[in-house]
Design an enzyme around this catalytic site. Structure first.
Site, PDB file in Angstrom:
ATOM      1  N   TYR A   1       0.835  -1.200   0.000  1.00 24.31           N
ATOM      2  CA  TYR A   1       0.000   0.000   0.000  1.00 24.31           C
ATOM      3  C   TYR A   1       0.872   1.252   0.000  1.00 24.31           C
ATOM      4  CZ  TYR A   1      -3.786  -3.213   1.121  1.00 24.31           C
ATOM      5  OH  TYR A   1      -4.687  -4.241   1.080  1.00 24.31           O
TER       6      TYR A   1
ATOM      7  N   ASN B   1     -12.734  -0.742  -4.304  1.00 18.98           N
ATOM      8  CA  ASN B   1     -12.760  -1.098  -5.717  1.00 18.98           C
ATOM      9  C   ASN B   1     -14.016  -1.907  -6.054  1.00 18.98           C
ATOM     10  OD1 ASN B   1     -12.161  -1.971  -8.358  1.00 18.98           O
ATOM     11  ND2 ASN B   1     -10.896  -3.664  -7.604  1.00 18.98           N
TER      12      ASN B   1
ATOM     13  N   CYS C   1      -6.978  -4.983  -7.489  1.00 20.78           N
ATOM     14  CA  CYS C   1      -6.711  -4.613  -6.097  1.00 20.78           C
ATOM     15  C   CYS C   1      -6.085  -5.777  -5.328  1.00 20.78           C
ATOM     16  CB  CYS C   1      -7.983  -4.132  -5.411  1.00 20.78           C
ATOM     17  SG  CYS C   1      -9.339  -5.328  -5.398  1.00 20.78           S
ATOM     18  N   HIS C   2      -6.238  -7.003  -5.849  1.00 14.08           N
ATOM     19  CA  HIS C   2      -5.644  -8.165  -5.186  1.00 14.08           C
ATOM     20  C   HIS C   2      -4.120  -8.136  -5.239  1.00 14.08           C
ATOM     21  CE1 HIS C   2      -6.247  -9.272  -9.458  1.00 14.08           C
ATOM     22  NE2 HIS C   2      -5.103  -9.918  -9.329  1.00 14.08           N
TER      23      HIS C   2
ATOM     24  N   GLU D   1      -1.954 -16.137 -11.014  1.00 15.73           N
ATOM     25  CA  GLU D   1      -1.287 -15.189 -11.920  1.00 15.73           C
ATOM     26  C   GLU D   1       0.218 -15.450 -11.963  1.00 15.73           C
ATOM     27  OE1 GLU D   1      -4.195 -11.294 -11.947  1.00 15.73           O
ATOM     28  OE2 GLU D   1      -2.487 -11.280 -10.570  1.00 15.73           O
TER      29      GLU D   1
END
Length: 311
Positions: A245, A268, A276-277, A303
C-alpha cells in the site's frame, strides 16, 4: 463448460490453501493436502494442472509468505511498470482496460436514468456477480458457490413479489442475497434487468487463458476523483507482481497518503479486472480483500503460475 469446471475446481483449491495456512508449521506433504479435498495424489495433480496449468507443488510455492516477500523486494513499482511496458504480454490484458467516471450528477442521484444489466457467471475463482451499463462494466464481485441454492438463474434484482426468483425467495442463499442487496444499495435509482447470457460472455472475456487474446474493456465507475485515480494506478501493477500500500501511494506521488490509498483500494467495485488483489501488506501478508483473503492468495498464485517461467 470450461469456465464452469474451473469454478467448481476452485472450491477444492481454496480448501487446500486453507489447510496449508492452518497447518503451515507442520508442513504437510501433497498426499496429506490431497486427502483434505478428498482426492488421490494423482487426481490432486490433475486438478491443479487443469485449473492453474502447473503442478500443485509449483503452485503452492506461490502461496507462501516467503514468495510474497520476495516479490515485494524484487523491484519498485515504478521500475516494474516501466519494464513491463506496452509490449509485456503480462500487461496486455490490463492495458486494454479504460475507465470512465460517473458524472457528478449520476454520482449524486444513484444512477437515475441508467439501465443496469446484471448476472452471475462462473469464473476460475468461483461465481461472480457482474453488472454493466451501456457505457461499460460497473461491478464485478465474487460470491461463494453456495449462492446457486435457488438454481442456475440469478434472482430478480427488482425484488418483484410476483417473481419466483425474488431475492426474498426462501431458496436464495444469504451470501448471494447480500451481494445483490449491496449492488442495489450502490445503484438505488437505476433500472435493473437480469442478463445471464451477457454476464457469462463478460466473464469469458475477462478470464481468458491467454492475455494476448483479450479484447478492450471499458469500465463505467462510480467513485470519488481520488478513488478513480487509485483504481487507475492499480492497472499499472503487472500480472504476476505485487506492491505494498505504501509503494502504491508513493507511485501516485503521495507516499504519506497510504491509508487513504488503502481505503480506495478496498472500495474497488470491479474485482480482478482492476487488480486490487495485487496490493498486499509490507509483511507479505495477503489480507484485506473483501472477497476473502484465501481467494486473494489463489488469484495471486494463479497469476504467478501464468507469468513465472518453470525452473
Amino acid at each position: 463448460m470450461e469456465h464452469m469446471t474451473q469454478s467448481d475446481d476452485y472450491a477444492r483449491i481454496e480448501t487446500a490453501i486453507r489447510f496449508i495456512e492452518e497447518h503451515h508449521r507442520e508442513q504437510p506433504d501433497l498426499d496429506e493436502i490431497a486427502r483434505q479435498v478428498h482426492l488421490s495424489k494423482f487426481h490432486f495433480d490433475r486438478l491443479f494442472r487443469r485449473w492453474a496449468g502447473v503442478s500443485p507443488k509449483r503452485f503452492l510455492q506461490y502461496v507462501t509468505l516467503e514468495y510474497a516477500k520476495g516479490m515485494l523486494q524484487a523491484g519498485n513499482l515504478q521500475a516494474v511498470a516501466l519494464e513491463a511496458g506496452l509490449s509485456g504480454t503480462a500487461r496486455l490484458h490490463d492495458l486494454f482496460v479504460t475507465i470512465e467516471a460517473m458524472t457528478p450528477g449520476e454520482y449524486r442521484n444513484g444512477g437515475s436514468g441508467l439501465s443496469l444489466r446484471y448476472g452471475v457467471a462462473a469464473t476460475p475463482f468461483g461465481e461472480c456477480l457482474v453488472a454493466w451499463t451501456e457505457r461499460g462494466l460497473c461491478h464485478l464481485g465474487f460470491v461463494p458457490q453456495s449462492g446457486f441454492a435457488a438454481g442456475p438463474h440469478t434472482p430478480d434484482l427488482t425484488g418483484s413479489p410476483s417473481s419466483p426468483n425474488s431475492d426474498n425467495s426462501p431458496g436464495l442463499a444469504p451470501d448471494l442475497a447480500a451481494a445483490l442487496d449491496a449492488l442495489k444499495a450502490r445503484w438505488p435509482a437505476a433500472a435493473l434487468q437480469e442478463d445471464a447470457a451477457g454476464a457469462e460472455d463478460i466473464a469469458a472475456r475477462i478470464f481468458v487463458p491467454d492475455a494476448r487474446t483479450a479484447r478492450p474493456f471499458h469500465l463505467h465507475l462510480k467513485g470519488t476523483n481520488f478513488q478513480i485515480q487509485v483504481w487507475k494506478a492499480l492497472l499499472q501493477i503487472p500480472e504476476g507482481w505485487v506492491a505494498s500500500y505504501e509503494e502504491l501511494a508513493g507511485f501516485m506521488g503521495n507516499p504519506k497518503a497510504f491509508r487513504a490509498v488503502a481505503s480506495a483500494v478496498a472500495a474497488n467495485p470491479v474485482g480482478f479486472l482492476i487488480p486490487c488483489h495485487r496490493v498486499i501488506r509490507k509483511s507479505g501478508e495477503a489480507h484485506n480483500y473483501r472477497w476473502g483473503h484465501l481467494r486473494k492468495k489463489a488469484i495471486l498464485a494463479w497469476e504467478a503460475a501464468r507469468n513465472t517461467p518453470a525452473a
